[in-house]
Scaffold this motif. Structure first.
Motif, PDB file in Angstrom:
ATOM      1  N   GLU A   7       1.355  -1.172  -0.469  1.00  0.00           N
ATOM      2  CA  GLU A   7      -0.086  -0.070   0.211  1.00  0.00           C
ATOM      3  C   GLU A   7       1.240   0.842   0.415  1.00  0.00           C
ATOM      4  O   GLU A   7       1.759   1.590   0.991  1.00  0.00           O
ATOM      5  N   GLY A   8       0.829   2.196  -0.868  1.00  0.00           N
ATOM      6  CA  GLY A   8       1.304   3.580  -1.094  1.00  0.00           C
ATOM      7  C   GLY A   8       2.152   3.806  -2.089  1.00  0.00           C
ATOM      8  O   GLY A   8       2.903   4.602  -1.569  1.00  0.00           O
ATOM      9  N   GLU A   9       3.042   2.614  -2.391  1.00  0.00           N
ATOM     10  CA  GLU A   9       4.334   2.602  -3.333  1.00  0.00           C
ATOM     11  C   GLU A   9       3.483   2.475  -4.622  1.00  0.00           C
ATOM     12  O   GLU A   9       2.012   2.475  -5.013  1.00  0.00           O
ATOM     13  N   THR A  10       4.330   3.514  -5.322  1.00  0.00           N
ATOM     14  CA  THR A  10       4.178   3.228  -6.927  1.00  0.00           C
ATOM     15  C   THR A  10       5.018   2.682  -7.625  1.00  0.00           C
ATOM     16  O   THR A  10       6.330   2.372  -7.497  1.00  0.00           O
ATOM     17  N   LEU A  11       4.658   2.868  -8.969  1.00  0.00           N
ATOM     18  CA  LEU A  11       5.347   1.844  -9.829  1.00  0.00           C
ATOM     19  C   LEU A  11       6.148   2.977 -10.884  1.00  0.00           C
ATOM     20  O   LEU A  11       4.833   3.744 -11.820  1.00  0.00           O
ATOM     21  N   LEU A  12       7.224   3.492 -11.777  1.00  0.00           N
ATOM     22  CA  LEU A  12       7.743   4.053 -13.042  1.00  0.00           C
ATOM     23  C   LEU A  12       6.661   3.008 -14.104  1.00  0.00           C
ATOM     24  O   LEU A  12       7.463   2.231 -14.105  1.00  0.00           O
ATOM     25  N   ALA A  13       6.466   4.184 -15.501  1.00  0.00           N
ATOM     26  CA  ALA A  13       5.459   3.130 -16.164  1.00  0.00           C
ATOM     27  C   ALA A  13       5.784   3.823 -17.023  1.00  0.00           C
ATOM     28  O   ALA A  13       5.966   4.644 -17.195  1.00  0.00           O
ATOM     29  N   LEU A  14       6.323   3.117 -18.536  1.00  0.00           N
ATOM     30  CA  LEU A  14       6.107   3.006 -20.318  1.00  0.00           C
ATOM     31  C   LEU A  14       5.601   2.331 -20.724  1.00  0.00           C
ATOM     32  O   LEU A  14       6.354   1.572 -20.509  1.00  0.00           O
ATOM     33  N   ASP A  15       4.980   3.136 -21.366  1.00  0.00           N
ATOM     34  CA  ASP A  15       4.228   1.902 -22.414  1.00  0.00           C
ATOM     35  C   ASP A  15       5.334   3.033 -24.270  1.00  0.00           C
ATOM     36  O   ASP A  15       4.513   3.829 -24.426  1.00  0.00           O
ATOM     37  N   GLY A  18       3.064   1.856 -31.534  1.00  0.00           N
ATOM     38  CA  GLY A  18       3.963   2.181 -32.656  1.00  0.00           C
ATOM     39  C   GLY A  18       3.168   4.131 -32.610  1.00  0.00           C
ATOM     40  O   GLY A  18       4.926   4.758 -34.304  1.00  0.00           O
ATOM     41  N   THR A  19       3.107   4.418 -31.981  1.00  0.00           N
ATOM     42  CA  THR A  19       2.693   6.099 -32.884  1.00  0.00           C
ATOM     43  C   THR A  19       3.135   7.261 -31.223  1.00  0.00           C
ATOM     44  O   THR A  19       3.179   8.123 -31.511  1.00  0.00           O
ATOM     45  N   LYS A  20       3.183   6.259 -30.401  1.00  0.00           N
ATOM     46  CA  LYS A  20       3.351   7.520 -29.272  1.00  0.00           C
ATOM     47  C   LYS A  20       4.078   6.558 -27.822  1.00  0.00           C
ATOM     48  O   LYS A  20       4.409   5.172 -28.501  1.00  0.00           O
ATOM     49  N   LEU A  21       4.684   7.019 -26.768  1.00  0.00           N
ATOM     50  CA  LEU A  21       5.163   6.698 -25.658  1.00  0.00           C
ATOM     51  C   LEU A  21       4.670   7.252 -24.104  1.00  0.00           C
ATOM     52  O   LEU A  21       4.383   9.188 -24.790  1.00  0.00           O
ATOM     53  N   LEU A  22       4.416   6.557 -23.955  1.00  0.00           N
ATOM     54  CA  LEU A  22       3.057   7.738 -22.458  1.00  0.00           C
ATOM     55  C   LEU A  22       4.677   6.980 -21.310  1.00  0.00           C
ATOM     56  O   LEU A  22       4.924   5.722 -20.910  1.00  0.00           O
ATOM     57  N   ILE A  23       4.209   8.024 -20.559  1.00  0.00           N
ATOM     58  CA  ILE A  23       5.565   7.819 -19.133  1.00  0.00           C
ATOM     59  C   ILE A  23       4.528   8.308 -17.962  1.00  0.00           C
ATOM     60  O   ILE A  23       4.027   9.247 -18.156  1.00  0.00           O
ATOM     61  N   GLY A  24       3.683   6.843 -17.347  1.00  0.00           N
ATOM     62  CA  GLY A  24       3.134   7.627 -16.075  1.00  0.00           C
ATOM     63  C   GLY A  24       3.727   7.128 -14.333  1.00  0.00           C
ATOM     64  O   GLY A  24       4.893   6.290 -14.906  1.00  0.00           O
ATOM     65  N   GLU A  25       3.252   7.607 -13.626  1.00  0.00           N
ATOM     66  CA  GLU A  25       2.846   7.276 -12.022  1.00  0.00           C
ATOM     67  C   GLU A  25       2.231   6.476 -12.350  1.00  0.00           C
ATOM     68  O   GLU A  25       1.350   6.671 -12.431  1.00  0.00           O
ATOM     69  N   VAL A  26       2.183   5.160 -11.937  1.00  0.00           N
ATOM     70  CA  VAL A  26       1.092   4.570 -10.925  1.00  0.00           C
ATOM     71  C   VAL A  26       0.947   3.646  -9.615  1.00  0.00           C
ATOM     72  O   VAL A  26       2.248   3.506  -9.437  1.00  0.00           O
ATOM     73  N   ASP A  27      -0.407   4.444  -8.964  1.00  0.00           N
ATOM     74  CA  ASP A  27      -0.149   3.183  -8.177  1.00  0.00           C
ATOM     75  C   ASP A  27      -0.044   1.906  -7.529  1.00  0.00           C
ATOM     76  O   ASP A  27      -0.510   1.171  -8.853  1.00  0.00           O
ATOM     77  N   SER A  28      -0.078   1.702  -6.467  1.00  0.00           N
ATOM     78  CA  SER A  28      -0.452  -0.101  -6.436  1.00  0.00           C
ATOM     79  C   SER A  28      -1.456  -1.314  -6.675  1.00  0.00           C
ATOM     80  O   SER A  28      -1.835  -2.005  -6.400  1.00  0.00           O
ATOM     81  N   LYS A  29      -2.585   0.341  -6.970  1.00  0.00           N
ATOM     82  CA  LYS A  29      -4.170  -0.175  -7.040  1.00  0.00           C
ATOM     83  C   LYS A  29      -3.837  -0.016  -8.681  1.00  0.00           C
ATOM     84  O   LYS A  29      -5.433  -0.299  -8.921  1.00  0.00           O
ATOM     85  N   GLY A  30      -3.249   0.215  -9.745  1.00  0.00           N
ATOM     86  CA  GLY A  30      -3.460   0.303 -11.263  1.00  0.00           C
ATOM     87  C   GLY A  30      -3.819   2.061 -11.528  1.00  0.00           C
ATOM     88  O   GLY A  30      -3.856   2.043 -12.256  1.00  0.00           O
ATOM     89  N   VAL A  66       5.200  11.623  -8.149  1.00  0.00           N
ATOM     90  CA  VAL A  66       4.391  11.967  -7.067  1.00  0.00           C
ATOM     91  C   VAL A  66       4.399  11.488  -5.561  1.00  0.00           C
ATOM     92  O   VAL A  66       4.275  11.511  -4.475  1.00  0.00           O
ATOM     93  N   GLY A  67       4.957  10.003  -5.938  1.00  0.00           N
ATOM     94  CA  GLY A  67       5.191   9.317  -4.638  1.00  0.00           C
ATOM     95  C   GLY A  67       6.048   8.730  -3.768  1.00  0.00           C
ATOM     96  O   GLY A  67       6.406   7.941  -3.276  1.00  0.00           O
ATOM     97  N   GLY A  68       6.818   9.493  -4.600  1.00  0.00           N
ATOM     98  CA  GLY A  68       9.070   9.726  -4.464  1.00  0.00           C
ATOM     99  C   GLY A  68       9.450   8.546  -5.402  1.00  0.00           C
ATOM    100  O   GLY A  68       9.036   8.946  -6.399  1.00  0.00           O
TER     101      GLY A  68
END
Length: 322
Positions: A7-15, A18-30, A66-68
């Motif tokens: 609970e409270g942890e976050t993941l740094l995510a890259l998707d 073919g046309t885009k790159l998404l980068i974001g921070e996602v929490d433990s609940k998605g 956002v989550g450190g």
């Protein structure tokens, strides 16, 4: 099995698509806490790797975290990935260069990192956060520009010895139609039911229907599945032919996959699968005894299509902690 999330942890995510790159921070609940989009395009693997690092540098500088400190980093990629060793092997046969991407990103940013094929990542997202929760055996089938699947068997993602499982778009579902597929075979599901396949088919069949308004669209570029379905609803003969064949092919593919892996549920993702035409036509073609064993049914993914890739990358990142 998927590792537990704190609970409270976050993941740094890259998707990377073919046309885009998404980068974001996602929490433990998605839940996506913040994200940013960067254009990608027709790149080599080396160029795409440089884009990911430059964009991630920008993201960390301009958006921050956002989550450190994130617990881990996950990357979803187009093409062939050797996940256990963190290697990105190729985008397609014409863009092929082995890159030890997980190791490269870990050294540069200091977070545990795991990489995965984008469709397999989506299957992990369904297992963790979506319609696969609590189900040990299910198939995630993405029908979009192309077709691919992630198969969860006894709670684990089926990979194959080269991590190349799930290329189900190249299962033949029409032996008599003679529709060519770029893979070299004929009658593949992807050649008939994917967005790219449908666009190619209208060009192949267009000479038989010279009055179809689809040909005017085709003269100006790619024709989407949604456009073809719209004209099918208006009874354009060319569009009707392509749309009916697409629904038939998609249904045959699902029936074949059910016989192969005996899933409890089939989860559909991708723009073509989510279209009104497929939502109406597919169930009609799946009312067969073979489907009785799919006790939790065939359902559309309830993950936001615009965010599913990023959530999948986060699910991949969770594996870097195990």
């Amino acid at each position: 099995m998927m590792p537990p999330a704190s609970e409270g942890e976050t993941l740094l995510a890259l998707d990377l698509g073919g046309t885009k790159l998404l980068i974001g921070e996602v929490d433990s609940k998605g839940r996506i806490l913040h994200s940013k989009r960067y254009p990608s395009g027709m790149l080599t693997q080396r160029q795409a790797t440089e884009l990911m690092m430059a964009s991630l540098d920008d993201y960390l500088k301009t958006s921050g975290l956002v989550g450190g400190k994130p617990a881990a980093m996950g990357v979803g990629l187009i093409g062939l990935v050797e996940a256990n060793q963190g290697r990105w092997l190729m985008i397609d046969p014409g863009r092929k260069e082995e890159i030890r991407l997980a190791e490269l990103l870990e050294r540069r940013y200091g977070y545990p990192c795991r990489v995965e094929n984008d469709v397999k990542a989506a299957a992990l997202a369904e297992q963790r956060f979506g319609a696969g929760q609590g189900i040990s055996d299910f198939i995630y089938l993405n029908i979009g520009t192309g077709i691919g699947a992630g198969i969860i068997a006894e709670g684990r993602l089926l990979r194959g010895w080269q991590n190349d499982s799930g290329e189900v778009g190249h299962m033949t579902v029409d032996y008599s139609g003679g529709t060519p597929c770029p893979c070299g075979r004929f009658g593949c599901a992807e050649a008939l039911a994917s967005g790219g396949g449908m666009d190619r088919r209208l060009r192949l069949l267009g000479q038989r229907h010279p009055d179809s308004p689809l040909l005017n669209l085709a003269a100006h570029g790619f024709v989407s599945a949604e456009e073809i379905f719209t004209y099918a609803e208006a009874d354009d003969p060319l569009a009707v032919k392509i749309a009916i064949d697409a629904a038939d092919a998609a249904a045959e593919l699902i029936l074949n996959l059910v016989r192969v892996s005996n899933p409890e549920r089939v989860v559909l993702g991708g723009g073509v699968a989510g279209s009104a035409w497929m939502r109406r036509e597919l169930p009609k073609r799946l009312k067969l005894p073979v489907m009785d064993s799919v006790r939790h049914g065939v359902v559309l993914s309830d993950l936001d299509p615009a965010a599913a890739g990023l959530i999948g990358a986060a699910a991949v990142g969770l594996g870097a902690q195990s």
